[in-house]
Design an enzyme around this catalytic site. Structure first.
Site, PDB file in Angstrom:
ATOM      1  N   GLN A 284      -6.026 -12.593 -14.504  1.00 61.65           N
ATOM      2  CA  GLN A 284      -5.873 -11.192 -14.118  1.00 61.65           C
ATOM      3  C   GLN A 284      -7.108 -10.407 -14.561  1.00 61.65           C
ATOM      4  OE1 GLN A 284      -3.591  -7.967 -15.817  1.00 61.65           O
ATOM      5  NE2 GLN A 284      -2.404  -7.842 -13.917  1.00 61.65           N
TER       6      GLN A 284
ATOM      7  N   CYS B 281      -2.353  -0.920 -15.018  1.00 64.58           N
ATOM      8  CA  CYS B 281      -2.453  -0.572 -16.443  1.00 64.58           C
ATOM      9  C   CYS B 281      -2.602   0.946 -16.613  1.00 64.58           C
ATOM     10  CB  CYS B 281      -3.624  -1.302 -17.092  1.00 64.58           C
ATOM     11  SG  CYS B 281      -3.741  -0.875 -18.842  1.00 64.58           S
TER      12      CYS B 281
ATOM     13  N   LYS C 234      -1.331  -6.630  -8.689  1.00 66.34           N
ATOM     14  CA  LYS C 234      -0.134  -6.175  -9.417  1.00 66.34           C
ATOM     15  C   LYS C 234      -0.218  -4.661  -9.515  1.00 66.34           C
ATOM     16  CE  LYS C 234       2.434  -7.027 -13.749  1.00 66.34           C
ATOM     17  NZ  LYS C 234       2.128  -5.929 -14.665  1.00 66.34           N
TER      18      LYS C 234
ATOM     19  N   ASN D 180       9.088  -6.847 -10.524  1.00 65.75           N
ATOM     20  CA  ASN D 180       8.902  -6.803 -11.981  1.00 65.75           C
ATOM     21  C   ASN D 180       9.420  -5.471 -12.525  1.00 65.75           C
ATOM     22  OD1 ASN D 180       6.202  -5.828 -14.013  1.00 65.75           O
ATOM     23  ND2 ASN D 180       7.618  -7.406 -14.662  1.00 65.75           N
TER      24      ASN D 180
END
Ligand SMILES: Cc1cc2nc3c(=O)[nH]c(=O)nc-3n(C[C@H](O)[C@H](O)[C@H](O)COP(=O)(O)O)c2cc1C
Length: 309
Positions: free
Chosen positions: A73, A101, A139, A198
């Site tokens: 990642q 993030c 992601k 997720n």
């Protein structure tokens, strides 16, 4: 159970260990794989640090032949850096772009969840990697402060990504806000690439519910201090029954973690102590045990402590 396929990678089950800073190093991934995780990722790694061969980053890039399939990642804001980093990706099965993030440091660098504000940048990363023949995933969260997940997901698919992972919260939302899975179901209906869901999966039942709406279930916090969560979930998927792990099983995983860390020269005392505290949480006397563990200085002392439990 539907097999999950990402590009030409076929996973043995739909359970994925999430990328986690200071957690998912090589030994941690191997311990989780032993308990059934079908796929794992490195923690997020900065493109600049990869290219400049930063020592800590190189440790976090360590892998082994049992550590498969594996995603690296990456975080960054420069397509040029992405291109320069490609030669470093050859030991991994896919490249996952971190678009979620929320930390100030990462956002300040126009990367992580900041990318949700600039879908064209995400697309240029994906195109760059696809041109280099990589399997690529992203992601994401539901948006930065405003939900734009439908637009982002469609752009990511259009750019050629092989799968999409959705952590169903805004970047501005903390873990106190429940992950909103309805968006995962919505995106699954709107795009053709595999969708990995997720957020808040911590039991067999929750994983089952996620797999009813998505192609894969990615687990983060529930695996910290309890790699057996994967075994528990697989048991539930087979039998419809929850089966909690015992302290003994968890401590066994921690012992294995230490052993593998030694084998690969990845022993970091503060990290081992921090992780160890998670392995013993929830047990009678765990506050005292954590205090004792945190006071230890050497690996030998930690190993002795673990033998006593
Ligand atoms: C300690 C920790 C470190 C994390 N590091 C990363 C990371 O490196 N990259 C990433 O995409 N997400 C990272 N996350 C977010 C998780 O991958 C995941 O998206 C989030 O925790 C929600 O999943 P969960 O409810 O199963 O914990 C991290 C989360 C935690 C708790």
């Amino acid at each position: 159970m539907q097999p999950l396929k990402i590009g030409n990678l076929k996973l043995k089950n739909p359970l994925l260990l999430a990328p986690m800073v200071d957690v998912t190093d090589l030994p941690y991934r191997l311990v989780c794989r032993k308990q059934g995780a079908a796929m794992a990722y490195t923690e997020m790694l900065n493109l600049g640090a990869i290219i400049h061969e930063n020592k800590k980053t190189q440790n976090m890039m360590k892998t082994s032949k049992e550590d498969r399939p594996l995603g690296i990642q990456v975080t960054g804001n420069s397509v040029e850096d992405m291109k320069k980093a490609v030669p470093y990706f050859k030991n991994y099965d896919l490249v996952d772009i971190n678009c979620g993030c929320p930390s100030d440091r990462i956002i300040g660098n126009s990367s992580g969840s900041h990318l949700l504000k600039t879908p064209e940048k995400i697309k240029s990363f994906i195109s760059c990697l696809k041109n280099e023949g990589c399997i690529v995933t992203a992601k994401i969260r539901l948006g930065f402060k405003k939900n734009n997940v439908v637009e982002i997901a469609k752009e990511i698919e259009k750019a050629g990504a092989d799968a999409l992972t959705i952590h169903a919260r805004l970047a501005s939302e903390s873990y106190n806000v429940p992950a909103d899975w309805k968006w995962i179901a919505d995106i699954k209906n709107k795009i053709g690439i595999p969708v990995i869901g997720n957020g808040d999966i911590n039991s067999g039942q929750k994983a089952r519910q996620m797999l009813d709406i998505a192609d894969g279930a990615m687990i983060a916090r529930a695996a910290i201090g309890d790699p057996t969560i994967f075994k528990q979930i697989l048991y539930y998927l087979k039998t419809g029954k929850e089966k909690q792990s015992t302290l003994k099983e968890r401590i066994q995983s921690f012992r294995e973690y230490i052993k593998i860390a030694k084998n690969y020269d990845l022993v970091e005392i503060p990290r081992i102590k921090r992780l160890g505290c998670h392995f013993i949480k929830g047990q009678e006397g765990s506050a005292r045990m954590r205090g004792e563990l945190m006071s230890l200085q050497t690996l030998e002392e930690i190993e002795q402590f673990v033998r006593k439990i």
